[in-house]
Motif scaffolding. Structure first.
Motif, PDB file in Angstrom:
ATOM      1  N   ARG A 319     -38.258  44.611  -0.797  1.00 16.09           N
ATOM      2  CA  ARG A 319     -39.076  44.619   0.421  1.00 16.09           C
ATOM      3  C   ARG A 319     -40.078  45.755   0.470  1.00 16.09           C
ATOM      4  N   GLU A 320     -39.734  46.881  -0.141  1.00 14.81           N
ATOM      5  CA  GLU A 320     -40.626  48.041  -0.087  1.00 14.81           C
ATOM      6  C   GLU A 320     -41.372  48.263  -1.399  1.00 14.81           C
ATOM      7  N   ASP A 321     -41.230  47.342  -2.331  1.00 15.13           N
ATOM      8  CA  ASP A 321     -41.942  47.397  -3.608  1.00 15.13           C
ATOM      9  C   ASP A 321     -41.747  48.747  -4.300  1.00 15.13           C
ATOM     10  N   ILE A 322     -40.489  49.154  -4.420  1.00 16.41           N
ATOM     11  CA  ILE A 322     -40.167  50.436  -5.056  1.00 16.41           C
ATOM     12  C   ILE A 322     -40.460  50.356  -6.551  1.00 16.41           C
ATOM     13  N   ASP A 323     -41.042  51.411  -7.096  1.00 15.63           N
ATOM     14  CA  ASP A 323     -41.334  51.492  -8.524  1.00 15.63           C
ATOM     15  C   ASP A 323     -40.021  51.768  -9.276  1.00 15.63           C
ATOM     16  N   LEU A 324     -39.593  50.830 -10.090  1.00 12.22           N
ATOM     17  CA  LEU A 324     -38.321  50.947 -10.811  1.00 12.22           C
ATOM     18  C   LEU A 324     -38.513  51.270 -12.292  1.00 12.22           C
ATOM     19  N   THR A 325     -39.687  51.751 -12.661  1.00 18.33           N
ATOM     20  CA  THR A 325     -39.972  52.016 -14.075  1.00 18.33           C
ATOM     21  C   THR A 325     -38.955  52.984 -14.676  1.00 18.33           C
ATOM     22  N   ARG A 326     -38.702  54.114 -14.016  1.00 20.11           N
ATOM     23  CA  ARG A 326     -37.753  55.110 -14.540  1.00 20.11           C
ATOM     24  C   ARG A 326     -36.343  54.517 -14.592  1.00 20.11           C
ATOM     25  N   HIS A 327     -35.972  53.774 -13.565  1.00 17.06           N
ATOM     26  CA  HIS A 327     -34.647  53.141 -13.513  1.00 17.06           C
ATOM     27  C   HIS A 327     -34.447  52.226 -14.726  1.00 17.06           C
ATOM     28  N   MET A 328     -35.434  51.390 -15.023  1.00 14.96           N
ATOM     29  CA  MET A 328     -35.319  50.460 -16.142  1.00 14.96           C
ATOM     30  C   MET A 328     -35.309  51.191 -17.475  1.00 14.96           C
ATOM     31  N   ASP A 329     -36.189  52.168 -17.625  1.00 19.08           N
ATOM     32  CA  ASP A 329     -36.265  52.911 -18.885  1.00 19.08           C
ATOM     33  C   ASP A 329     -34.987  53.708 -19.142  1.00 19.08           C
ATOM     34  N   ASP A 330     -34.396  54.263 -18.074  1.00 21.11           N
ATOM     35  CA  ASP A 330     -33.127  54.991 -18.209  1.00 21.11           C
ATOM     36  C   ASP A 330     -32.013  54.068 -18.698  1.00 21.11           C
ATOM     37  N   ALA A 331     -32.034  52.825 -18.216  1.00 20.85           N
ATOM     38  CA  ALA A 331     -30.994  51.869 -18.620  1.00 20.85           C
ATOM     39  C   ALA A 331     -31.087  51.563 -20.108  1.00 20.85           C
ATOM     40  N   VAL A 332     -32.305  51.442 -20.608  1.00 24.90           N
ATOM     41  CA  VAL A 332     -32.487  51.197 -22.042  1.00 24.90           C
ATOM     42  C   VAL A 332     -32.029  52.420 -22.838  1.00 24.90           C
ATOM     43  N   LYS A 333     -32.365  53.610 -22.345  1.00 16.61           N
ATOM     44  CA  LYS A 333     -32.025  54.845 -23.060  1.00 16.61           C
ATOM     45  C   LYS A 333     -30.510  55.041 -23.151  1.00 16.61           C
ATOM     46  N   SER A 334     -29.802  54.871 -22.041  1.00 16.57           N
ATOM     47  CA  SER A 334     -28.342  55.076 -22.063  1.00 16.57           C
ATOM     48  C   SER A 334     -27.660  54.026 -22.941  1.00 16.57           C
ATOM     49  N   LEU A 335     -28.179  52.788 -22.901  1.00 14.60           N
ATOM     50  CA  LEU A 335     -27.625  51.744 -23.766  1.00 14.60           C
ATOM     51  C   LEU A 335     -27.859  52.084 -25.234  1.00 14.60           C
ATOM     52  N   ALA A 336     -29.041  52.597 -25.557  1.00  9.47           N
ATOM     53  CA  ALA A 336     -29.357  52.940 -26.944  1.00  9.47           C
ATOM     54  C   ALA A 336     -28.380  53.985 -27.487  1.00  9.47           C
ATOM     55  N   VAL A 337     -28.020  54.966 -26.656  1.00 11.10           N
ATOM     56  CA  VAL A 337     -27.077  55.997 -27.087  1.00 11.10           C
ATOM     57  C   VAL A 337     -25.709  55.385 -27.371  1.00 11.10           C
ATOM     58  N   CYS A 338     -25.232  54.523 -26.463  1.00 12.71           N
ATOM     59  CA  CYS A 338     -23.900  53.929 -26.634  1.00 12.71           C
ATOM     60  C   CYS A 338     -23.847  52.969 -27.815  1.00 12.71           C
ATOM     61  N   LEU A 339     -24.925  52.223 -28.035  1.00 14.08           N
ATOM     62  CA  LEU A 339     -24.966  51.318 -29.193  1.00 14.08           C
ATOM     63  C   LEU A 339     -25.051  52.114 -30.494  1.00 14.08           C
ATOM     64  N   ALA A 340     -25.720  53.265 -30.451  1.00 11.72           N
ATOM     65  CA  ALA A 340     -25.752  54.124 -31.632  1.00 11.72           C
ATOM     66  C   ALA A 340     -24.355  54.660 -31.932  1.00 11.72           C
ATOM     67  N   ALA A 341     -23.595  54.977 -30.882  1.00 11.15           N
ATOM     68  CA  ALA A 341     -22.209  55.420 -31.078  1.00 11.15           C
ATOM     69  C   ALA A 341     -21.382  54.302 -31.704  1.00 11.15           C
ATOM     70  N   ASP A 342     -21.603  53.071 -31.250  1.00 14.28           N
ATOM     71  CA  ASP A 342     -20.898  51.921 -31.811  1.00 14.28           C
ATOM     72  C   ASP A 342     -21.259  51.748 -33.294  1.00 14.28           C
ATOM     73  N   GLU A 343     -22.531  51.948 -33.621  1.00 19.09           N
ATOM     74  CA  GLU A 343     -22.966  51.887 -35.027  1.00 19.09           C
ATOM     75  C   GLU A 343     -22.273  52.977 -35.844  1.00 19.09           C
ATOM     76  N   SER A 344     -22.169  54.169 -35.265  1.00 17.43           N
ATOM     77  CA  SER A 344     -21.517  55.280 -35.960  1.00 17.43           C
ATOM     78  C   SER A 344     -20.039  54.989 -36.210  1.00 17.43           C
ATOM     79  N   VAL A 345     -19.380  54.354 -35.226  1.00 20.01           N
ATOM     80  CA  VAL A 345     -17.976  53.957 -35.414  1.00 20.01           C
ATOM     81  C   VAL A 345     -17.845  53.074 -36.639  1.00 20.01           C
ATOM     82  N   ARG A 346     -18.763  52.130 -36.777  1.00 16.48           N
ATOM     83  CA  ARG A 346     -18.658  51.108 -37.822  1.00 16.48           C
ATOM     84  C   ARG A 346     -19.111  51.611 -39.196  1.00 16.48           C
TER      85      ARG A 346
END
Length: 353
Positions: A319-346
């Motif tokens: 409703r207020e057209d909030i800019d979610l750019t940082r929110h979305m980019d943060d989600a990709v960044k945190s996922l990238a770290v965890c997937l890298a940890a999963d790669e390191s496990v393997r």
């Protein structure tokens, strides 16, 4: 859209989180549930019993033409469902993790940006006043930081069955780790630069290529370091299953759990009970200059309250057209770290980011 007309929403996935989000929509006059979608019939709480459970997400989108899609299915369907909904004209709320690969996560973010749609990822701790206080107090201490965090769950019965289903596609350190990597990244603005991971398969009931105990270590550009541990299953210890601790040169801030808290209680996963603040400052005699502060979090929101707050934010963003750019980019960044940890496990090797 009208400020008063309810936002019509299709909810896909009616597990623990999906039902909680659906309840949040049912009790908020800013929303109207257009359809519930699940691959099987499940028992619904009273506020949802008037809604039939459909099988096809695509058909629900085409027939109902909602303004919002809530995606709380298993992780491997998140990206495709989200992009489909966005391209059908919907704003999207999607449970964490956003996807099972960084490329898919970025694909969802790119679709939201290209279509001018809001994309909110289910980082429920971002809406928790106690966790906001923890992050603020930690930032006030100043870095570099040591992050010590875990969330282990001793599970059996239906909860263990849910965990086994989740592990068909996602390891515990990815599924839960994105929350706590997000917290680390909110405290230090430094970039994560290297990740190391290790994991153990402790049950024959999960696939040979999966592990139900994992541990990651992350190194940040400013010298901060952190670890996160997650284990699921009937063999997991209840000892020290919930550690939330941030240390800096100037002291530390920690969450102290209530005595008797259990790892399989969903409210335990978010409740803080007490925040302990410790200052490293000393007086002339070398002793600590002040006693630790204990901040009571009595009256903090429970799990359903947090889901209500989270969906209220979704409504506000639309409703207020909030800019979610940082929110979305943060989600990709945190996922990238965890997937890298999963790669390191393997691979058994550290991963540079």
């Amino acid at each position: 859209m009208s400020e008063t007309r309810p936002v019509r929403v299709v909810v896909a996935g009616l597990g623990n989180m999906g039902r909680s989000h659906a309840l949040a929509y049912a009790t908020n006059p800013g929303f109207e549930i257009a359809a519930l979608v699940n691959r099987s019939d499940v028992e619904l709480p009273a506020p949802l019993t008037g809604h039939a459970i459909r099988r096809s997400f695509s058909e629900a989108l085409a027939e109902e033409k909602p303004e919002l899609a809530c995606i709380a299915t298993y992780s491997d369907s998140h990206a495709d469902y989200a992009v489909e909904a966005i391209e059908a004209g919907c704003h999207v709320f999607v449970e964490k993790p956003l996807a099972t690969t960084v490329a898919d996560a970025q694909r969802v973010v790119d679709a939201a940006k290209a279509n001018g749609r809001k994309l909110v990822i289910g980082y429920i701790l971002r809406h928790h006043p106690s966790w906001m206080r923890l992050i603020a107090e930690a930032r006030g201490l100043g870095g570099p930081y040591v992050f010590r965090m875990n969330l282990n769950q001793q599970s059996s019965g239906a909860t263990w069955e849910t965990h086994r289903q989740l592990m068909k596609t996602t390891s515990p350190i990815v599924d839960c780790g994105v929350h706590y990597l997000d917290v680390m990244c909110q405290i230090t603005d430094a970039k994560p630069v290297e990740v190391r991971g290790m994991g153990v398969r402790l049950s024959d009931e999960i696939d040979a290529g999966m592990y139900n105990y994992g541990h990651l270590q992350v190194l940040f550009e400013d010298g901060s370091v952190g670890w996160y541990e997650a284990g699921w299953g009937p063999m997991i210890s209840e000892t020290a299953f919930f550690v939330k601790d941030v240390i800096s040169p100037n002291g530390c801030v920690s969450i102290v759990m209530a005595e008797g808290a259990r790892s399989d209680d969903i409210d335990t996963h978010t409740k803080t009970s007490t925040i302990r603040l410790h200052s490293a400052a000393t007086a002339e005699d070398g002793r600590f200059a002040e006693q630790d502060q204990l901040l009571s979090m009595q009256g903090e929101p429970g799990h359903q309250d947090l889901c209500d707050l989270e969906q209220a934010f979704v409504l506000k963003a639309i409703r207020e057209d909030i800019d979610l750019t940082r929110h979305m980019d943060d989600a990709v960044k945190s996922l990238a770290v965890c997937l890298a940890a999963d790669e390191s496990v393997r691979t058994g090797k550290p991963v540079r980011l």
